[in-house]
Design an enzyme around this catalytic site. Structure first.
Site, PDB file in Angstrom:
ATOM      1  N   GLU A   1       6.519   3.369  -0.499  1.00 12.97           N
ATOM      2  CA  GLU A   1       6.213   3.297   0.928  1.00 12.97           C
ATOM      3  C   GLU A   1       7.459   3.009   1.763  1.00 12.97           C
ATOM      4  O   GLU A   1       7.613   3.542   2.858  1.00 12.97           O
ATOM      5  CB  GLU A   1       5.148   2.234   1.208  1.00 12.97           C
ATOM      6  CG  GLU A   1       3.741   2.618   0.772  1.00 12.97           C
ATOM      7  CD  GLU A   1       3.521   2.536  -0.728  1.00 12.97           C
ATOM      8  OE1 GLU A   1       4.340   1.883  -1.424  1.00 12.97           O
ATOM      9  OE2 GLU A   1       2.535   3.103  -1.219  1.00 12.97           O
TER      10      GLU A   1
ATOM     11  N   HIS B   1      -8.651  -1.399  -0.232  1.00 12.21           N
ATOM     12  CA  HIS B   1      -8.922  -0.154   0.485  1.00 12.21           C
ATOM     13  C   HIS B   1      -9.832  -0.469   1.666  1.00 12.21           C
ATOM     14  O   HIS B   1     -10.662   0.334   2.052  1.00 12.21           O
ATOM     15  CB  HIS B   1      -9.560   0.900  -0.438  1.00 12.21           C
ATOM     16  CG  HIS B   1      -8.680   1.293  -1.585  1.00 12.21           C
ATOM     17  ND1 HIS B   1      -8.509   0.498  -2.675  1.00 12.21           N
ATOM     18  CD2 HIS B   1      -7.892   2.388  -1.785  1.00 12.21           C
ATOM     19  CE1 HIS B   1      -7.666   1.085  -3.524  1.00 12.21           C
ATOM     20  NE2 HIS B   1      -7.280   2.226  -3.010  1.00 12.21           N
TER      21      HIS B   1
ATOM     22  N   LEU C   1       6.248   7.630  -5.015  1.00 15.58           N
ATOM     23  CA  LEU C   1       5.358   6.502  -4.735  1.00 15.58           C
ATOM     24  C   LEU C   1       6.210   5.319  -4.259  1.00 15.58           C
ATOM     25  O   LEU C   1       6.567   4.444  -5.049  1.00 15.58           O
ATOM     26  CB  LEU C   1       4.567   6.142  -5.999  1.00 15.58           C
ATOM     27  CG  LEU C   1       3.254   5.384  -5.824  1.00 15.58           C
ATOM     28  CD1 LEU C   1       2.563   5.193  -7.160  1.00 15.58           C
ATOM     29  CD2 LEU C   1       3.355   4.099  -5.072  1.00 15.58           C
TER      30      LEU C   1
ATOM     31  N   GLN D   1      -0.697   6.081   2.300  1.00  9.73           N
ATOM     32  CA  GLN D   1      -1.974   6.530   1.734  1.00  9.73           C
ATOM     33  C   GLN D   1      -3.159   5.665   2.173  1.00  9.73           C
ATOM     34  O   GLN D   1      -4.230   6.194   2.484  1.00  9.73           O
ATOM     35  CB  GLN D   1      -1.851   6.564   0.210  1.00  9.73           C
ATOM     36  CG  GLN D   1      -2.888   7.390  -0.472  1.00  9.73           C
ATOM     37  CD  GLN D   1      -2.485   7.702  -1.901  1.00  9.73           C
ATOM     38  OE1 GLN D   1      -2.458   6.805  -2.747  1.00  9.73           O
ATOM     39  NE2 GLN D   1      -2.182   8.950  -2.182  1.00  9.73           N
ATOM     40  N   PHE D   2      -2.948   4.366   2.171  1.00  2.00           N
ATOM     41  CA  PHE D   2      -3.913   3.414   2.737  1.00  2.00           C
ATOM     42  C   PHE D   2      -3.092   2.357   3.472  1.00  2.00           C
ATOM     43  O   PHE D   2      -2.048   1.948   2.963  1.00  2.00           O
ATOM     44  CB  PHE D   2      -4.745   2.748   1.632  1.00  2.00           C
ATOM     45  CG  PHE D   2      -5.671   3.698   0.918  1.00  2.00           C
ATOM     46  CD1 PHE D   2      -6.957   3.924   1.391  1.00  2.00           C
ATOM     47  CD2 PHE D   2      -5.249   4.384  -0.204  1.00  2.00           C
ATOM     48  CE1 PHE D   2      -7.811   4.814   0.757  1.00  2.00           C
ATOM     49  CE2 PHE D   2      -6.096   5.282  -0.848  1.00  2.00           C
ATOM     50  CZ  PHE D   2      -7.379   5.500  -0.366  1.00  2.00           C
TER      51      PHE D   2
ATOM     52  N   ASP E   1      -3.465  -0.550   3.562  1.00  3.18           N
ATOM     53  CA  ASP E   1      -3.336  -1.684   2.652  1.00  3.18           C
ATOM     54  C   ASP E   1      -1.971  -1.711   1.975  1.00  3.18           C
ATOM     55  O   ASP E   1      -1.560  -2.760   1.475  1.00  3.18           O
ATOM     56  CB  ASP E   1      -4.431  -1.597   1.591  1.00  3.18           C
ATOM     57  CG  ASP E   1      -5.802  -1.336   2.199  1.00  3.18           C
ATOM     58  OD1 ASP E   1      -6.654  -2.223   2.126  1.00  3.18           O
ATOM     59  OD2 ASP E   1      -6.025  -0.238   2.772  1.00  3.18           O
TER      60      ASP E   1
END
Ligand SMILES: Cc1ncc(C[n+]2csc(CCOP(=O)(O)OP(=O)(O)O)c2C)c(N)n1
Ligand SMILES: Cc1ncc(C[n+]2csc(CCOP(=O)(O)OP(=O)(O)O)c2C)c(N)n1
Ligand SMILES: [Mg+2]
Ligand SMILES: [Mg+2]
Lengths: 363, 351, 363, 351
Positions: free
Chosen positions: D53, D121, D51, D75-76, D78
């Protein structure tokens, strides 16, 4: 090369199985006896049950269409409730600052928060005390108690905790900053930043750095993607006192946390605690939010212990649970009648101290 | 007259003495260096941060939420891009908590080209920053404005991004900062750290005064009737000089220094464009999804039928970086001749 | 509160003085004798001198207006030269990938790079082989030798090294990825990311993680802002083999690096080395680029040792230095005549495989 | 017909089999989940990342420079904002090395509102991304386009940002992807992972074909003569529906799906605006320093004297976030009624 990739990284590969928490030493205190007195044990139990039932109510709301998203902390009560009981709550640097993530409902309740706020946020009503219907469940904020807003991005809270702690160290007194997050998130650089900034030589800061290790990041096992056997070991290089504890035992958790709190309050230096906990309803509503039977349930375990020791009588736990079920069902009914926020209200609070307004004319 | 670095330093001193600023920090911000541009020499609350921009912004947010008043520095804006999530978070905290938590923090960072900084000491940050709601964004072009705007920034209870055009850092002002001695040498003796050993040195601060310039108010640096030129930061003095030069050639340009990018002074732009019918926006950030394009859009949406010529943007070329060699930099960001040509062309465009 | 801030963080406070490197154990090999044979010792010395003289030439160019900015590695030769000699140079995953920072000129020379490239980049000529006059001195790039482009942002290279190493692990053979950076930069989260990504259980990667600790980040002493006594300790929690070594002794550095290289090449797992080095000309031209007399000069120390042992004869070192001084002066004269890049060339290489062109018409 | 998640999955399968893609990775991208939107179920080279980014983008850059072909997922979108410096670096590497190193990597990330995603999201990323030179930026609005554009992205030797409108992820396409069985249930049986235990499951891939859609080519989804509407991603089908509806009311709008944001198909926009004299740009990113403002600027600079009405932008409001409660989201990003109104108004504007 694709084939070899599969060999190295193929689906289903789970990496090293994490060693069971019991193998971690030194765990100073293992609570085989009941090292706490009965009123405290009952308070722990009561709040754990209360938190669990409230989470289950939130899940039920999600499943019946009274909320779009649920995330919370069922399974972590044995750690989160003692944590809440030990926090010195109030506003400003004389009190503790709480840099929480999204699984801290039980802690918030243990601090004395009213359960209805969580229901309101779940239903995103205008009455939601934490965000006015703007933010997800579990995203608390309460300036009056130094609850720094919970935000969705993983791990950013770890960069901020040293900031409040710096103000507290200067202010004097025994207020500390507490930061919580999950195991997977410790892969973000922000976790390391917290260790660096909390332990500057001569400028060590009163930060209680907590990690609730439930062995999962959504669907990814901790042992598949991270190599640190104990997350707490990462504090050692910085000279930070660090420990891995059993977060499924509220007695042990209480005692371990108490020691950590006392150290941070008096020494004004950081302390890192990794707590091994369960995740009992999966990651969030996105993964179904169903009870899993493969992980230890701290409440079941605790109740067995309390009943065996006679602190709880047969049927007491069940009755307690039913009382909370009923109370929260009633609150949920009330919340369902409450209004949604107005569309126009989006402009409110863009800036502090300024009236909310659209900066552009609309034709 | 003070240069911009000295002006910033004096404003920060005023702010730590009078406005409750508690922490002025960043990489090399404390002594002995006092900042790579000397902006923080001799300040009481200045300290050196670990080399960690995310930590710096997070720390500032934490200090602000803990009741302190931080002024954080990112050494060059080129190194702020790993913190955009935190900047966004600082900008949405008051909103997401429905007004519960304010985040009164100031971030200062040097921006722009002009010092032969190559790829990573030449970035502009106005485009990226103006796309982040919840922040006020400031960019002075003179020492006095830097002084007054920074003072306002330190009084704000909202996050403020203070962009300092690094090429203007050493340019002396033309106006006196209230309190500074008229003589530059005298000022330097008082507040510039000496070369060599600085361990015993202390700044001697002049008796400074509050000269806060409200955020959101532009300054017309040259009145004119034919073309409106709106700029800020490093390109502003270039625009002013171009206008002066063109005045001798019969082109009468009005030059507006925006000073605050958000909230910006729309009334000033609007009044000028209604008068001239022609507008040129100039900045040096790269030109795709550029703040000047927002201003063009606003003009087009609200003043279309008053325009005598298409609004223009002169900005940095859409290139991955600014090259070190002079010809590369000159080809990448607006040069005086480009600005003159753009103004002259616009003045000559007939509807 | 301002006053108290001063107490905590006031100017001049230098934090903990870092312990001298000699106190760090276990340093497996201390080279009190000359554990290497004479030709290698002479090669090490020759390249160290060559690198130093080249850096001094670059500084002189800066000071005489033939370049805008200098940064480099004088003072680190005793570490950087052995490093270069141990690298397996070539293109593609069978060879080593080099994720360098801006102080690696000596390593590049030790790999066999022609000195004139550095002079050209210093003068930002069109002939600059690394960037065509676009980038700062010390910002090398050479795909033919797997020299991944040096970029200015501190520490980002640590996030990329696991990427090339992953390709190498799959590819088979003994190619590894080497990453270098300074002490201050380890405060960035990217350093921690490198540790995490290199040590995923079962997916450990062949990354040689190097930190040259010169105790400075520009003007900020390491001990003032970071609490890890040994940066190498940060690898321990991840099960990464880790060591702090004396980077001012080329013999020790060679032996320690050799061991580390062999481990990474054969075990296909990460290894972390922190080398204590000097910074002999300050941070960069921005801080004056003058020789400091307060730090140990590894060349002086090495020459004394070599002369004492008879590997170098009296006067040999001086003559060597003079030869390089003359050679680089000549190259610098040549470079000064070379053309600057054209303004129009800015459009070249925005995209691979596409002709350079301005995307917009200009009126 | 396949939905967008299935289309992406099939394109990725084709790419790992035929285009040399070596690593499809990101948080929860490997099995058992195969991505939070199921985009990577059953892929041979898919794996779960830590986890982190920054680590994900750095890893992708390293793999690309090591000779692999990564397709990384954030993943998003955001959660991409702490990696902007790395994205900038990937975008400038070929340029800064004067052509020495290419960085052939694809980053996929879901964007936009419409799934009641609240603050984190619901982000759009087109404004921020189009301001980063050296990248190609793609945003499909149909499964078939997603399939064809992703195929082109995987063939690129430059970094490509592939933005997927998450609200369209589950919408079935109207055109068949070459190779997919016509029957949705049959497709699902072949390539959707079952509920429950997936340890023994393997995808059975249909015989897919190369249907690459070149980057930089827009698609006119509806021809019209009075107003040009340019959009992409989630708002595109809303624009198309609005145009259909307004056709019944005598407004004849042309709707262009930009599909690639950089390089974008200026010729298509230009030809249309020259025909209609009126243009509306629609996207859902926040509206200050928005990519649509670039497009407005371009239109104004090049087509000013052909315009019959001021070009318009309809975009997300300039707010720090999108609130969870329905009325908040509806007030924050363009809704069908807003689009209809904007088109109708524009059509009615007379010069
Ligand atoms: C920066 C960022 N990346 C990704 C996500 C999406 N996400 C939400 S929770 C989660 C897993 C978190 O795992 P862990 O840190 O172990 O905490 P847990 O949920 O297990 O308590 C992910 C990837 C996010 N919210 N923020
Ligand atoms: C991300 C980033 N922040 C700040 C800088 C400015 N800067 C350049 S070198 C440097 C100090 C680096 O110290 P260290 O990592 O110890 O390496 P050293 O220069 O001592 O070898 C700083 C702060 C930068 N280049 N990149
Ligand atoms: Mg977890
Ligand atoms: Mg250093």
């Amino acid at each position: 090369m694709a084939r070899e990739a599969k060999k190295l990284n193929g689906p289903g590969k789970a990496g090293r199985k994490p060693a069971p928490v019991s193998s971690f030493k030194p765990l100073v205190k293992q609570s085989d006896g009941l090292a706490l007195d009965a009123p405290l044990l009952r308070q722990l139990h009561d709040t754990m049950v209360k938190a669990r039932v409230l989470e289950e109510r939130l899940i039920a709301m999600y499943k019946t269409g009274h909320g779009y998203f649920w995330i919370g902390g069922p399974g972590e009560e044995a750690f989160n409730v003692p944590l809440g009981l030990l926090i010195k709550k109030g506003e400003g640097p004389a009190f503790d600052y709480c840099h929480f993530h999204y699984r801290q409902l039980a802690t918030f309740l243990a601090m004395g928060e009213d359960s209805i706020g969580a229901l309101r946020q779940m239903k995103n009503t205008a009455t939601d005390p934490y965000s006015g219907g703007r933010n997800f469940a579990g995203h608390f904020s309460k300036k009056a108690w130094n609850i720094v807003p919970v935000s969705s991005p993983i791990e950013v809270q770890y960069t901020m905790a040293p900031g409040t702690a710096l103000v507290q160290k200067r202010h004097g007194g025994d207020g500390i900053s507490i930061v919580t997050g999950g195991d997977a998130g410790t892969a973000e650089g922000d976790f390391a930043s917290c260790l660096v900034w909390s332990s500057r030589p001569g400028e060590e800061l009163p930060v209680l750095i907590l990690v609730t290790n439930n062995q999962w990041g959504i669907s990814t096992p901790y042992g598949q993607v991270q190599g640190a056997e104990r997350i707490s070991d990462r504090g050692v290089a910085f000279g930070i006192r660090s420990k891995t504890i059993d977060g499924n035992d509220p007695i042990s958790a209480y005692l371990e946390l108490k020691e950590a709190f006392e150290y941070v309050r008096t020494e004004r230096k950081p302390y890192l605690v990794e707590a091994r906990v369960s995740r009992l309803y999966g990651h969030s509503s996105a993964s179904g939010a169903n009870y899993v039977t493969t992980e230890e349930d701290c409440i079941t375990r605790f109740e067995a212990k309390l009943e065996k020791a006679g602190v709880l009588k047969a049927g007491e736990a069940k009755a307690l649970r039913e009382r909370y079920v009923e109370a929260f069902a009633e609150q949920a009914r009330q919340v369902k009648e409450e209004p949604m926020p107005d569309g126009d209200s989006v402009w409110n609070h863009v800036f502090d101290g300024e009236p909310g307004r659209d900066p552009f004319p609309r034709s | 007259m003070a240069n911009m670095a000295q002006a910033v330093r004096m404003a920060l001193h005023y702010a730590e003495e009078n406005l409750g600023v508690t922490d002025i920090f960043g990489e090399d911000v404390g002594m002995p260096l006092g900042g790579v541009f000397t902006c923080t020499q001799g300040l009481e609350t200045a300290w050196n941060a670990p080399l960690d921009e995310r930590g710096i912004i997070g720390m500032a947010m934490g200090i602000a939420m803990g009741g302190g008043r931080p002024v954080a520095e990112i050494q060059f804006c080129d190194y702020i891009y790993n913190t955009i999530d935190l900047l966004k978070l600082a900008g949405n905290t008051h909103w997401s908590t429905n007004g519960d938590w304010a985040v009164p923090m100031v971030v200062r960072t040097p921006v722009g080209s002009g010092i032969r900084g190559s790829l990573y000491h030449s970035h502009s940050f106005d485009a990226t920053m103006t796309h982040i709601p919840g922040w006020k964004v400031v960019m002075p072009s003179t020492p006095l404005d830097a002084y007054g705007l920074l003072m306002s920034a330190c009084k704000e209870t909202n996050p403020v991004m203070f962009l300092i055009p690094k090429a203007l850092m050493r340019i002396k002002g033309e106006e006196l900062i209230p309190g500074e001695p008229g003589d530059d040498k005298a000022l330097s003796r008082l507040i510039d750290a000496p070369l060599g050993d600085r361990s015993a040195w202390k700044a001697q601060w002049p008796a400074l005064e509050d000269a806060a310039i409200p955020l959101g108010v532009a300054k017309t640096v040259r009145a004119g009737s034919q073309v409106t030129v709106v700029s800020y930061g490093r390109t502003l003095p270039m625009c002013a000089a171009a206008a002066e030069k063109l005045a001798g050639e019969g082109v009468d340009a009005e030059v507006i220094d925006l000073r605050t990018l958000w909230p910006y002074d729309w009334e000033a732009i609007k009044a000028s464009v209604e008068k001239t019918g022609r507008v040129l926006f100039v900045n040096e950030d790269t030109e795709v999804t550029n703040f000047g394009e927002h201003l063009v859009r606003r003009v087009v949406e609200e003043l279309f039928f008053k325009l005598l010529a298409p609004p223009k943007l002169l900005a940095g070329k859409f290139l991955p970086g600014i090259g070190l060699a002079d010809p590369l930099e000159a080809a990448s960001v607006p040069q005086p001749a480009d600005i003159e040509r753009a103004i002259a062309q616009l003045a000559a465009t007939q509807p």
